[in-house]
Design a protein around this motif. Structure first.
Motif, short mmCIF file in Angstrom:
data_model
loop_
_atom_site.label_atom_id
_atom_site.label_comp_id
_atom_site.label_asym_id
_atom_site.label_seq_id
_atom_site.Cartn_x
_atom_site.Cartn_y
_atom_site.Cartn_z
N CYS A 89 -5.55 -6.01 0.03
CA CYS A 89 -4.86 -4.77 -0.32
C CYS A 89 -3.78 -4.42 0.70
N GLY A 90 -4.10 -4.51 1.99
CA GLY A 90 -3.13 -4.17 3.02
C GLY A 90 -3.58 -4.68 4.36
N ASN A 127 -8.28 -4.13 3.93
CA ASN A 127 -7.24 -3.15 4.20
C ASN A 127 -6.58 -3.36 5.56
N TYR A 184 1.30 -4.14 10.49
CA TYR A 184 2.43 -3.41 9.91
C TYR A 184 3.51 -3.10 10.95
N TYR A 186 1.57 1.95 3.18
CA TYR A 186 2.57 1.05 2.60
C TYR A 186 4.00 1.54 2.82
#
Length: 330
Positions: free
Chosen positions: A242-243, A220, A248, A49
């Motif tokens: 969650c992710g 995830n 990213y 994160y």
């Protein structure tokens, strides 16, 4: 005043960060004022994160500032105190990581409960990652005994905790990981099946591993894994998001082939944050502490040594170099 070394954000990354985005510098620590403490960090956490905080965008936490010390989870010992709430020698966890020492108000440091576990557990199964797994699976996805659960990044810090919590609660678990070694470890944790996403399409492997479909997906990764979960979801399936680490560093959006199944299968999909459940942490400590004590939940860490190792440890998260929790030991 005394000094300490801390990693700073030197520049904002475009895509995958590299070492030029980080700078290790000496910083001065202010003398202690009333109600403050000085902590010598022993363990630092690096987590995916943190990548989002390197962008100058509005999110659930403020972005890191260029030229300022980075922040992250840490566990350390109080070495100086002017607060009645914390004494010299207390072990605390906090968010002023990426540095050797931290000074701040005592309210920003949490004394660890006396549970007889290694300090690093407070950054793993008893910390943010374990609590994220616990609340995401049991509160957000409302997973229950008998459910068929699919977990992506099952060999990572959060994913490996999800696998073990689900098994402790009597669920069937299918975990996805990259490579034979990681998949073998996921099965050692108790997963009924492990999918090697590097060996072929996720959707085909998931359909074979879960011919009756899945009730819960703990996400995830996003991308192909999320699409496979849409394809295999049973009626009233619940997805805890969650992710989405796959995106990213790219900024691109995945084209979901099976997302239309959300309507017919009445899939419930919910994003969540660890901070949503802080008032329920006593429940988490009770349950997770019991599972650790009984051996139902085990930990595994990938440990790098020294403050100098922190940025590379963080970057290695995005190539899957970790098994379990990635930590830096000072």
């Amino acid at each position: 005043m005394s000094g300490t070394r801390a990693w700073h954000l030197a520049s904002r990354p475009s895509g995958l960060p590299d070492m030029t985005n980080f700078e290790l510098k000496e910083v001065e620590l202010e003398p202690l004022g009333e109600g403050t403490v000085r902590v010598e960090n022993r363990w630092l956490s690096v987590d995916p994160y943190m990548r989002g905080r390197m962008n100058d965008t509005k999110s659930y936490v403020p972005p890191f500032e260029i030229g300022a010390p980075l922040q992250g989870g840490a566990v350390g010992k109080v070495v100086e105190s002017s607060s009645p709430d914390l004494a010299v020698g207390d072990t605390v966890f906090h968010t002023m990581g990426w540095r050797e020492q931290a000074v701040g108000e005592a309210k920003h440091f949490t004394k660890v409960p006396a549970m007889g576990v290694p300090d690093e557990q407070w950054l793993g199964n008893l910390g943010l990652t374990g609590a994220t797994a616990y609340f995401g699976l049991l509160r957000v996805a409302e997973a229950k005994e008998g459910d068929i659960v699919f977990v992506s990044a099952a060999a990572g810090a959060v994913g490996s905790a999800v696998v073990q919590i689900a098994k402790a609660k009597g669920m069937t678990v299918i975990g996805s990981a990259g490579g034979a070694e990681k998949c073998a470890w996921v099965r050692e944790l108790g997963a009924n099946a492990a999918i090697d996403y590097k060996a072929g399409p996720v959707v085909k492997q998931l359909m074979e591993a879960a011919p009756k479909g899945i009730d819960v997906y703990f996400d995830n990764v996003g991308g192909d894994h999320l699409d496979a979960a849409f394809a295999c979801a049973r009626n009233q399936a619940r997805f805890a998001i969650c992710g989405m680490i796959e995106d990213y560093n790219t900024g691109s959006n995945h084209a979901f082939r099976y997302i239309m199944r959300m309507i017919a299968a009445r899939i419930r999909m919910q994003g969540f944050l660890y901070f949503d459940f802080l008032s329920d942490m006593p429940d988490f400590y009770r349950d997770m502490g019991g599972w650790i004590a009984s051996g139902k939940v085990k930990s595994r860490e990938t440990v790098r040594e020294g403050i100098e190792a922190a940025p590379q440890a963080f970057l290695d998260l995005f190539s899957g170099a970790n098994m379990g929790k990635m930590l830096v030991k000072l």
